[in-house]
Design a protein around this motif. Structure first.
Motif, PDB file in Angstrom:
ATOM      1  N   MET A 199       0.957  -1.269  -0.092  1.00 30.48           N
ATOM      2  CA  MET A 199      -0.026  -0.024   0.028  1.00 30.48           C
ATOM      3  C   MET A 199       0.894   1.283  -0.028  1.00 30.48           C
ATOM      4  SD  MET A 199      -2.841   1.275   2.796  1.00 30.48           S
ATOM      5  CE  MET A 199      -2.054   0.524   4.189  1.00 30.48           C
ATOM      6  N   ARG A 200       0.639   2.381  -0.808  1.00 30.80           N
ATOM      7  CA  ARG A 200       1.324   3.421  -0.661  1.00 30.80           C
ATOM      8  C   ARG A 200       1.109   4.074   0.251  1.00 30.80           C
ATOM      9  NH1 ARG A 200      -0.525   8.728  -2.884  1.00 30.80           N
ATOM     10  NH2 ARG A 200      -2.660   7.450  -3.402  1.00 30.80           N
ATOM     11  N   ILE A 201       2.289   4.953   0.777  1.00 32.62           N
ATOM     12  CA  ILE A 201       2.289   5.704   1.773  1.00 32.62           C
ATOM     13  C   ILE A 201       1.897   7.040   1.479  1.00 32.62           C
ATOM     14  CG2 ILE A 201       3.930   6.781   3.388  1.00 32.62           C
ATOM     15  CD1 ILE A 201       5.645   4.465   3.223  1.00 32.62           C
ATOM     16  N   ASN A 202       0.879   7.707   2.079  1.00 27.45           N
ATOM     17  CA  ASN A 202       0.480   9.077   1.749  1.00 27.45           C
ATOM     18  C   ASN A 202       1.072   9.909   2.546  1.00 27.45           C
ATOM     19  OD1 ASN A 202      -1.847   8.013   0.133  1.00 27.45           O
ATOM     20  ND2 ASN A 202      -2.906   7.430   2.050  1.00 27.45           N
ATOM     21  N   LEU A 203       1.738  11.078   1.532  1.00 28.18           N
ATOM     22  CA  LEU A 203       2.469  12.141   2.169  1.00 28.18           C
ATOM     23  C   LEU A 203       1.928  13.448   1.683  1.00 28.18           C
ATOM     24  CD1 LEU A 203       5.974  10.663   1.160  1.00 28.18           C
ATOM     25  CD2 LEU A 203       4.919  10.599   3.423  1.00 28.18           C
ATOM     26  N   SER A 204       2.108  14.303   2.397  1.00 28.74           N
ATOM     27  CA  SER A 204       1.537  15.840   2.278  1.00 28.74           C
ATOM     28  C   SER A 204       2.640  16.451   1.157  1.00 28.74           C
ATOM     29  CB  SER A 204       1.770  16.568   3.457  1.00 28.74           C
ATOM     30  OG  SER A 204       2.938  16.970   4.023  1.00 28.74           O
ATOM     31  N   ASP A 205       2.268  17.550   0.574  1.00 32.80           N
ATOM     32  CA  ASP A 205       3.173  18.382  -0.308  1.00 32.80           C
ATOM     33  C   ASP A 205       4.719  18.738   0.483  1.00 32.80           C
ATOM     34  OD1 ASP A 205       1.281  18.033  -2.106  1.00 32.80           O
ATOM     35  OD2 ASP A 205       0.768  19.775  -2.176  1.00 32.80           O
ATOM     36  N   LYS A 206       4.483  19.088   1.580  1.00 26.61           N
ATOM     37  CA  LYS A 206       5.664  19.372   2.497  1.00 26.61           C
ATOM     38  C   LYS A 206       6.459  18.021   2.802  1.00 26.61           C
ATOM     39  CE  LYS A 206       7.165  21.645   6.797  1.00 26.61           C
ATOM     40  NZ  LYS A 206       6.535  22.405   8.063  1.00 26.61           N
ATOM     41  N   GLN A 207       6.024  16.940   3.166  1.00 25.66           N
ATOM     42  CA  GLN A 207       6.726  15.827   3.222  1.00 25.66           C
ATOM     43  C   GLN A 207       7.226  15.241   1.994  1.00 25.66           C
ATOM     44  OE1 GLN A 207       3.239  13.846   4.870  1.00 25.66           O
ATOM     45  NE2 GLN A 207       3.876  14.376   7.387  1.00 25.66           N
ATOM     46  N   THR A 208       6.555  15.260   0.947  1.00 25.99           N
ATOM     47  CA  THR A 208       6.996  14.820  -0.432  1.00 25.99           C
ATOM     48  C   THR A 208       8.285  15.890  -0.881  1.00 25.99           C
ATOM     49  OG1 THR A 208       5.052  14.324  -1.075  1.00 25.99           O
ATOM     50  CG2 THR A 208       6.642  14.682  -3.080  1.00 25.99           C
ATOM     51  N   THR A 251      20.311   5.190 -14.222  1.00 21.62           N
ATOM     52  CA  THR A 251      18.855   5.283 -13.763  1.00 21.62           C
ATOM     53  C   THR A 251      18.593   4.444 -12.527  1.00 21.62           C
ATOM     54  OG1 THR A 251      18.125   6.001 -16.138  1.00 21.62           O
ATOM     55  CG2 THR A 251      16.670   5.314 -14.346  1.00 21.62           C
ATOM     56  N   VAL A 252      18.171   5.259 -11.616  1.00 20.80           N
ATOM     57  CA  VAL A 252      17.574   4.535 -10.284  1.00 20.80           C
ATOM     58  C   VAL A 252      16.234   4.819 -10.130  1.00 20.80           C
ATOM     59  CG1 VAL A 252      18.028   4.394  -7.720  1.00 20.80           C
ATOM     60  CG2 VAL A 252      19.995   4.880  -9.419  1.00 20.80           C
ATOM     61  N   TYR A 253      15.497   3.706  -9.584  1.00 24.27           N
ATOM     62  CA  TYR A 253      14.099   3.661  -9.305  1.00 24.27           C
ATOM     63  C   TYR A 253      13.998   3.002  -7.941  1.00 24.27           C
ATOM     64  CZ  TYR A 253      13.653   3.622 -14.422  1.00 24.27           C
ATOM     65  OH  TYR A 253      13.825   3.837 -15.809  1.00 24.27           O
ATOM     66  N   PHE A 254      13.015   3.964  -7.355  1.00 27.64           N
ATOM     67  CA  PHE A 254      12.570   3.605  -5.762  1.00 27.64           C
ATOM     68  C   PHE A 254      11.275   3.441  -5.797  1.00 27.64           C
ATOM     69  CE2 PHE A 254      16.718   5.884  -4.583  1.00 27.64           C
ATOM     70  CZ  PHE A 254      17.243   4.982  -3.916  1.00 27.64           C
ATOM     71  N   HIS A 255      10.733   2.301  -4.910  1.00 23.56           N
ATOM     72  CA  HIS A 255       9.423   2.163  -4.786  1.00 23.56           C
ATOM     73  C   HIS A 255       9.585   2.105  -3.151  1.00 23.56           C
ATOM     74  CE1 HIS A 255       8.774  -0.302  -8.709  1.00 23.56           C
ATOM     75  NE2 HIS A 255       9.004   0.988  -9.043  1.00 23.56           N
ATOM     76  N   LEU A 256       8.400   3.062  -2.712  1.00 21.76           N
ATOM     77  CA  LEU A 256       8.369   3.169  -1.306  1.00 21.76           C
ATOM     78  C   LEU A 256       6.706   2.844  -1.037  1.00 21.76           C
ATOM     79  CD1 LEU A 256       9.759   4.110   1.443  1.00 21.76           C
ATOM     80  CD2 LEU A 256       8.825   6.300   0.672  1.00 21.76           C
ATOM     81  N   LEU A 257       6.785   1.775  -0.002  1.00 28.61           N
ATOM     82  CA  LEU A 257       5.398   1.418   0.337  1.00 28.61           C
ATOM     83  C   LEU A 257       5.395   0.652   1.733  1.00 28.61           C
ATOM     84  CD1 LEU A 257       4.826  -2.139  -0.754  1.00 28.61           C
ATOM     85  CD2 LEU A 257       6.298  -1.044  -2.039  1.00 28.61           C
ATOM     86  N   ASN A 258       4.201   0.512   2.186  1.00 29.32           N
ATOM     87  CA  ASN A 258       3.826   0.031   3.539  1.00 29.32           C
ATOM     88  C   ASN A 258       2.875  -1.197   3.348  1.00 29.32           C
ATOM     89  OD1 ASN A 258       2.999  -0.301   6.080  1.00 29.32           O
ATOM     90  ND2 ASN A 258       1.745   1.463   6.317  1.00 29.32           N
ATOM     91  N   GLU A 259       3.588  -2.345   3.938  1.00 33.90           N
ATOM     92  CA  GLU A 259       2.854  -3.412   3.787  1.00 33.90           C
ATOM     93  C   GLU A 259       2.817  -4.214   5.310  1.00 33.90           C
ATOM     94  OE1 GLU A 259       4.075  -7.424   1.463  1.00 33.90           O
ATOM     95  OE2 GLU A 259       3.274  -5.712   0.154  1.00 33.90           O
ATOM     96  N   ASN A 260       1.854  -4.600   5.806  1.00 32.63           N
ATOM     97  CA  ASN A 260       1.806  -5.294   7.180  1.00 32.63           C
ATOM     98  C   ASN A 260       2.543  -4.758   8.297  1.00 32.63           C
ATOM     99  OD1 ASN A 260       0.009  -7.337   5.738  1.00 32.63           O
ATOM    100  ND2 ASN A 260       1.739  -8.482   5.208  1.00 32.63           N
ATOM    101  N   ASP A 261       2.300  -3.154   8.315  1.00 35.46           N
ATOM    102  CA  ASP A 261       3.078  -2.527   9.397  1.00 35.46           C
ATOM    103  C   ASP A 261       4.582  -2.669   9.022  1.00 35.46           C
ATOM    104  OD1 ASP A 261       0.975  -1.376  10.362  1.00 35.46           O
ATOM    105  OD2 ASP A 261       0.659  -3.257  11.921  1.00 35.46           O
ATOM    106  N   THR A 262       4.998  -2.766   7.726  1.00 37.34           N
ATOM    107  CA  THR A 262       6.577  -2.757   7.622  1.00 37.34           C
ATOM    108  C   THR A 262       6.672  -1.895   6.636  1.00 37.34           C
ATOM    109  OG1 THR A 262       6.787  -5.113   8.093  1.00 37.34           O
ATOM    110  CG2 THR A 262       8.361  -4.061   6.516  1.00 37.34           C
TER     111      THR A 262
END
Length: 106
Positions: A1-10, A45-56
């Protein structure tokens, strides 16, 4: 699941990434936060995927780091800094870093 961030956090994540890599873009998808970067020094090129899965908190990285220890160190350092920032925001303590399909401890 995607982590929701505000504009300031982004914006803070952009600042963290741009210390070491050229940021091409940050794009939230339905599943993860997609971060597209480029290493000028290594011309990769470098790609990152940042997500939250089962409190991890999970960060997956895709880059051509084979036989390129310098780029690997930059990527791991950047991922660690992003982890620390997001973990402090969300309170998630469990983290997993996966580079090209291989899990690493950071």
């Amino acid at each position: 699941m995607r982590i929701n961030l505000s504009d300031k956090q982004t914006a803070e994540i952009k600042r963290i990434v741009q210390k070491e890599l050229l940021l091409k873009g940050i794009e939230p998808t339905d599943e993860y936060l997609f971060i597209h970067c480029f290493s000028k020094i290594h011309k990769e090129t470098v790609y990152f995927h940042l997500l939250n899965e089962n409190d991890t908190l999970i960060i997956r990285c895709y880059a051509r780091v084979f036989d390129n220890l310098g780029l690997s160190e930059i990527i791991i350092g950047t991922a660690k800094n992003v982890f620390e920032y997001v973990a402090n925001l969300t309170g998630i303590q469990n983290t997993i870093y996966i580079e090209n399909g291989i899990e690493f401890k950071i």
